[in-house]
Design a protein around this motif. Structure first.
Motif, short mmCIF file in Angstrom:
data_model
loop_
_atom_site.label_atom_id
_atom_site.label_comp_id
_atom_site.label_asym_id
_atom_site.label_seq_id
_atom_site.Cartn_x
_atom_site.Cartn_y
_atom_site.Cartn_z
N ASN A 17 -31.38 -6.08 17.87
CA ASN A 17 -31.25 -6.71 16.56
C ASN A 17 -32.60 -6.89 15.90
OD1 ASN A 17 -28.43 -6.94 16.77
ND2 ASN A 17 -28.59 -8.88 17.88
N VAL A 18 -33.63 -7.21 16.69
CA VAL A 18 -34.99 -7.33 16.14
C VAL A 18 -35.44 -5.98 15.59
CG1 VAL A 18 -37.40 -7.85 16.68
CG2 VAL A 18 -35.57 -9.23 17.69
N CYS A 19 -35.19 -4.91 16.34
CA CYS A 19 -35.57 -3.57 15.90
C CYS A 19 -34.85 -3.19 14.61
CB CYS A 19 -35.26 -2.54 16.99
SG CYS A 19 -36.23 -2.74 18.50
N LYS A 20 -33.54 -3.44 14.56
CA LYS A 20 -32.77 -3.09 13.36
C LYS A 20 -33.25 -3.86 12.14
CE LYS A 20 -28.53 -1.62 15.71
NZ LYS A 20 -27.08 -1.93 15.96
N ARG A 21 -33.64 -5.09 12.36
CA ARG A 21 -34.16 -5.90 11.25
C ARG A 21 -35.43 -5.28 10.68
NH1 ARG A 21 -35.61 -12.36 11.87
NH2 ARG A 21 -36.66 -12.63 9.84
N LEU A 22 -36.32 -4.83 11.55
CA LEU A 22 -37.57 -4.23 11.08
C LEU A 22 -37.33 -2.83 10.48
CD1 LEU A 22 -39.94 -5.33 13.97
CD2 LEU A 22 -39.98 -6.13 11.61
N LEU A 23 -36.41 -2.08 11.05
CA LEU A 23 -36.08 -0.77 10.49
C LEU A 23 -35.54 -0.91 9.07
CD1 LEU A 23 -34.39 0.89 13.61
CD2 LEU A 23 -36.60 1.49 12.62
N GLY A 24 -34.77 -1.96 8.83
CA GLY A 24 -34.26 -2.21 7.49
C GLY A 24 -35.32 -2.70 6.54
N LYS A 25 -36.27 -3.49 7.06
CA LYS A 25 -37.33 -4.05 6.22
C LYS A 25 -38.37 -3.01 5.84
CE LYS A 25 -40.65 -7.90 6.09
NZ LYS A 25 -41.18 -9.08 6.82
N TYR A 26 -38.58 -2.01 6.70
CA TYR A 26 -39.61 -0.99 6.45
C TYR A 26 -38.97 0.40 6.46
CZ TYR A 26 -42.91 -4.76 7.53
OH TYR A 26 -43.63 -5.93 7.53
N PRO A 27 -38.14 0.70 5.44
CA PRO A 27 -37.44 2.00 5.42
C PRO A 27 -38.38 3.20 5.27
CG PRO A 27 -37.16 0.86 3.34
CD PRO A 27 -37.81 -0.11 4.26
N ASN A 28 -39.58 2.97 4.76
CA ASN A 28 -40.51 4.08 4.53
C ASN A 28 -41.36 4.41 5.76
OD1 ASN A 28 -39.68 4.37 1.82
ND2 ASN A 28 -41.08 2.74 1.18
N VAL A 29 -41.25 3.61 6.81
CA VAL A 29 -41.98 3.88 8.04
C VAL A 29 -41.13 4.81 8.90
CG1 VAL A 29 -42.93 2.89 10.16
CG2 VAL A 29 -43.20 1.68 7.99
N ASP A 30 -41.75 5.85 9.43
CA ASP A 30 -41.06 6.80 10.29
C ASP A 30 -40.81 6.14 11.64
OD1 ASP A 30 -40.05 8.95 11.66
OD2 ASP A 30 -41.84 10.21 11.50
N ALA A 31 -39.62 5.57 11.80
CA ALA A 31 -39.30 4.82 13.02
C ALA A 31 -37.86 5.07 13.42
CB ALA A 31 -39.54 3.33 12.79
N ARG A 32 -37.63 5.12 14.73
CA ARG A 32 -36.29 5.33 15.27
C ARG A 32 -36.06 4.43 16.46
NH1 ARG A 32 -36.13 11.63 16.35
NH2 ARG A 32 -38.40 11.34 16.39
N LEU A 33 -34.78 4.13 16.72
CA LEU A 33 -34.39 3.29 17.83
C LEU A 33 -33.59 4.10 18.84
CD1 LEU A 33 -33.93 0.51 19.22
CD2 LEU A 33 -31.98 0.19 17.68
N PHE A 34 -33.97 3.99 20.11
CA PHE A 34 -33.27 4.68 21.19
C PHE A 34 -32.74 3.63 22.17
CE2 PHE A 34 -36.50 7.45 19.51
CZ PHE A 34 -35.88 8.68 19.40
N VAL A 35 -31.46 3.69 22.44
CA VAL A 35 -30.82 2.71 23.33
C VAL A 35 -30.20 3.44 24.52
CG1 VAL A 35 -29.07 0.91 23.52
CG2 VAL A 35 -30.34 1.18 21.37
N GLY A 36 -30.42 2.93 25.69
CA GLY A 36 -29.77 3.48 26.87
C GLY A 36 -30.71 4.05 27.91
N GLY A 37 -31.87 4.56 27.47
CA GLY A 37 -32.81 5.13 28.42
C GLY A 37 -32.24 6.34 29.15
N LYS A 38 -32.95 6.75 30.19
CA LYS A 38 -32.50 7.86 31.03
C LYS A 38 -33.04 7.64 32.43
CE LYS A 38 -32.55 12.90 31.53
NZ LYS A 38 -33.09 14.18 31.00
N LYS A 39 -32.17 7.55 33.42
CA LYS A 39 -32.57 7.27 34.80
C LYS A 39 -33.20 8.52 35.42
CE LYS A 39 -32.44 4.80 38.71
NZ LYS A 39 -33.11 3.50 38.92
#
Length: 393
Positions: free
Chosen positions: A96-118
């Motif tokens: 939720n913290v990440c999504k808040r910042l992604l919404g606040k800074y739409p012009n920053v090249d940023a992505r969220l990855f959830v789940g990882g890889k073992k």
């Protein structure tokens, strides 16, 4: 000369050598801090031609400072970079913290990855794998969740990445915060830790912590990529070793890696120090000798040597040596702070004494139990740095 007397002379000579080595470390560290840290590095290439950077940000859980710390990365003054936010669990509140910042800074090249890889036992590597695979720039910056940066931090690090440098790292330090536990952390990361960290790097030993590291992605890929380090808990040491083994140099940023965790206690500090000591002992068995480099133990050894060689009073020498160490540490702490300290000289004295008194207890605790607790897992360390996860039945 009798064997006993010969042995005592040898021990006294060792004490004299120890004195010289430890004070050379003090001087190297103090001088380096004064000459290098907080100095604006010369522009080695035009701002617009600075290389692109992929920032890999491992996140787990939320502390009171996560939002403000993470936001500083969205406000970096840098021409070309991407932020790859990596969260392991689907229900982690950090999402939720990440999504808040992604919404606040739409012009920053940023992505969220959830789940990882073992891919191994290292949870940080597992978490970062999806981001690392899609990183599009030649430089990757792995930076812990508790780090806070200035607008020009990445510019400073990238400017140190000259053609012969393969890794740029920041000297770990701690931001000004309230409370005695915060003061204790700041004193440690401003005195004991940088003395060994800086003197090792200046004299050619590769000493790197992974709190904030800028690395060449193609060199990591030559070593097998992040997956090659997933069998280790101390992945930062082995990544640095792989880069050094391929002939690349290291450079230290002029800005410190500023830790700003919102959660701080003496118990947490002790647990962290014990975990680090366990890792060092298993990776580098020679670190079993670490206690003789601590102030009180070293002062006793050197005081006895001075008494044996020059007939000086042991206790007087011990007290004078500890006082000189105390003053040298304060000078170094001021240099790393780069400005006025947030606590009084009395606070410094109390925190310094407690930290030095804790050193042996921390080391003995590390020897007593070979297992490591990190994040939500428990691991058994093996000689050489590898580890296996201990699964609760």
């Amino acid at each position: 000369m009798a064997p006993l007397e010969l042995a005592l002379q040898g021990l006294a000579l060792f004490g004299l050598i120890l004195f010289i080595v430890l004070w050379l470390m003090h001087l190297i560290s103090i001088i380096y801090v004064r000459l290098h840290l907080h100095k604006k590095s010369p522009d080695k290439q035009p701002y617009s031609k600075l290389p692109g950077v992929s920032l890999l940000k491992p996140l787990k859980g939320v502390d009171p400072n996560l939002l403000s710390n993470l936001e500083t990365f969205f406000e970096l003054d840098y021409p070309k970079y991407e932020i790859l936010l990596c969260v392991q669990d689907d229900d982690d509140p950090a999402i939720n913290v990440c999504k808040r910042l992604l919404g606040k800074y739409p012009n920053v090249d940023a992505r969220l990855f959830v789940g990882g890889k073992k891919v191994g036992i290292n949870p940080k590597i597992n978490n970062l794998m999806p981001g690392y695979v899609v990183a599009k720039y030649d430089l990757v910056w792995i930076c812990d969740s508790g780090i806070r940066v200035k607008q020009d931090t990445l510019t400073d690090m990238a400017s140190q990445m000259t053609e012969k440098v393969g890794l740029v790292h920041g000297l770990p330090y701690v931001a000004d915060r309230q409370g005695f536990a915060a003061t204790l952390e700041q004193v440690y990361f401003g005195t004991s830790h940088p003395r060994s960290y800086i003197s090792a790097n200046v004299t050619g030993f590769k000493c790197v912590t992974g709190m904030s590291c800028l690395m060449r992605k193609d060199v990591l890929d030559q070593a097998g990529g992040l997956i090659a380090f997933a069998q280790y808990i101390a992945e930062d040491y082995f990544m640095a070793k792989a880069i050094a083994d391929r002939g690349w140099k290291f450079a230290m940023a002029t800005q410190v890696a500023l830790q700003n965790s919102g959660s701080c206690s003496i118990t947490q500090f002790q647990s962290r120090m014990i975990r680090w000591a366990k890792l060092r002992i298993n990776m580098l068995p020679g670190t079993i000798c670490e206690p003789i480099a601590e102030c009180f133990v070293a002062s006793l050894i050197i005081g006895w040597a001075a008494h044996h060689l020059f007939h000086w009073d042991v206790m007087v020498f011990f007290l004078c040596h500890c006082l000189a160490w105390f003053i040298a540490d304060y000078i170094q702490l001021q240099g790393i702070q780069g400005g006025p300290l947030s606590f009084s000289k009395l606070d410094y004295a109390v925190a310094w004494f407690i930290r030095e008194s804790m050193a042996i207890q921390i080391f003995l605790s590390a020897l007593w139990d070979p297992t490591v607790r990190w994040r939500t897992g428990r691991y058994r360390l093996h000689c050489g740095g590898t580890a296996e996860e201990i699964l609760d039945v």
